[in-house]
Design a protein around this motif. Structure first.
Motif, mmCIF file in Angstrom:
data_model
loop_
_atom_site.group_PDB
_atom_site.id
_atom_site.type_symbol
_atom_site.label_atom_id
_atom_site.label_comp_id
_atom_site.label_asym_id
_atom_site.label_seq_id
_atom_site.Cartn_x
_atom_site.Cartn_y
_atom_site.Cartn_z
ATOM 1 N N HIS A 1 58.345 18.853 16.451
ATOM 2 C CA HIS A 1 58.594 18.076 17.665
ATOM 3 C C HIS A 1 58.273 18.919 18.889
ATOM 4 O O HIS A 1 58.610 20.099 18.950
ATOM 5 N N ILE A 2 57.634 18.278 19.881
ATOM 6 C CA ILE A 2 57.301 18.918 21.145
ATOM 7 C C ILE A 2 57.845 18.034 22.265
ATOM 8 O O ILE A 2 57.613 16.829 22.280
ATOM 9 N N ILE A 3 58.547 18.632 23.203
ATOM 10 C CA ILE A 3 59.045 17.908 24.367
ATOM 11 C C ILE A 3 58.106 18.216 25.533
ATOM 12 O O ILE A 3 57.980 19.373 25.951
ATOM 13 N N ALA A 4 57.386 17.175 26.014
ATOM 14 C CA ALA A 4 56.402 17.365 27.082
ATOM 15 C C ALA A 4 56.204 16.062 27.844
ATOM 16 O O ALA A 4 56.628 14.993 27.392
ATOM 17 N N ASP A 5 55.516 16.143 28.982
ATOM 18 C CA ASP A 5 55.264 14.962 29.809
ATOM 19 C C ASP A 5 54.153 14.069 29.273
ATOM 20 O O ASP A 5 54.143 12.870 29.519
ATOM 21 N N ASP A 6 53.176 14.684 28.563
ATOM 22 C CA ASP A 6 52.074 13.884 28.025
ATOM 23 C C ASP A 6 51.500 14.564 26.787
ATOM 24 O O ASP A 6 51.856 15.694 26.449
ATOM 25 N N GLU A 7 50.583 13.854 26.104
ATOM 26 C CA GLU A 7 50.039 14.358 24.841
ATOM 27 C C GLU A 7 49.195 15.617 25.032
ATOM 28 O O GLU A 7 49.231 16.531 24.204
ATOM 29 N N VAL A 8 48.442 15.693 26.115
ATOM 30 C CA VAL A 8 47.614 16.873 26.371
ATOM 31 C C VAL A 8 48.493 18.118 26.528
ATOM 32 O O VAL A 8 48.219 19.168 25.949
#
Length: 65
Positions: free
Chosen positions: A25-32
Motif C-alpha cells: 500500500h502507498i499513500i499518495a495524492d495520485d498514481e504517478v
C-alpha cells in the motif's frame, strides 16, 4: 616428496531462488506520485507469499582460510 602444492579448500555455497508475491500500500495524492514513492522508498507490505523455486549448489574458495 612432491613439489605439488595443495589446492585451496572449497566449501559449498548455495543459491536459493524465491518467487515472492506481495501486496503493498502507498499513500499518495495520485498514481504517478505513488509509483515514484514505491520505486524509491517502498510501501506498507500487508501480505507476502514466498515460494522456494530452486536451489543450486555453488563452489568457491573458503575465505576463512
Amino acid at each position: 616428496m612432491s613439489n605439488v602444492s595443495k589446492i585451496k579448500d572449497t566449501k559449498p555455497t548455495q543459491c536459493f531462488s524465491y518467487e515472492v508475491n506481495m501486496l503493498v500500500h502507498i499513500i499518495a495524492d495520485d498514481e504517478v506520485t505513488a509509483k515514484a514513492q514505491l520505486d524509491e522508498k517502498g510501501g506498507i507490505v500487508t501480505k507476502r507469499d514466498v515460494k522456494l523455486v530452486n536451489t543450486v549448489t555453488l563452489y568457491g574458495e573458503d575465505k576463512d582460510k
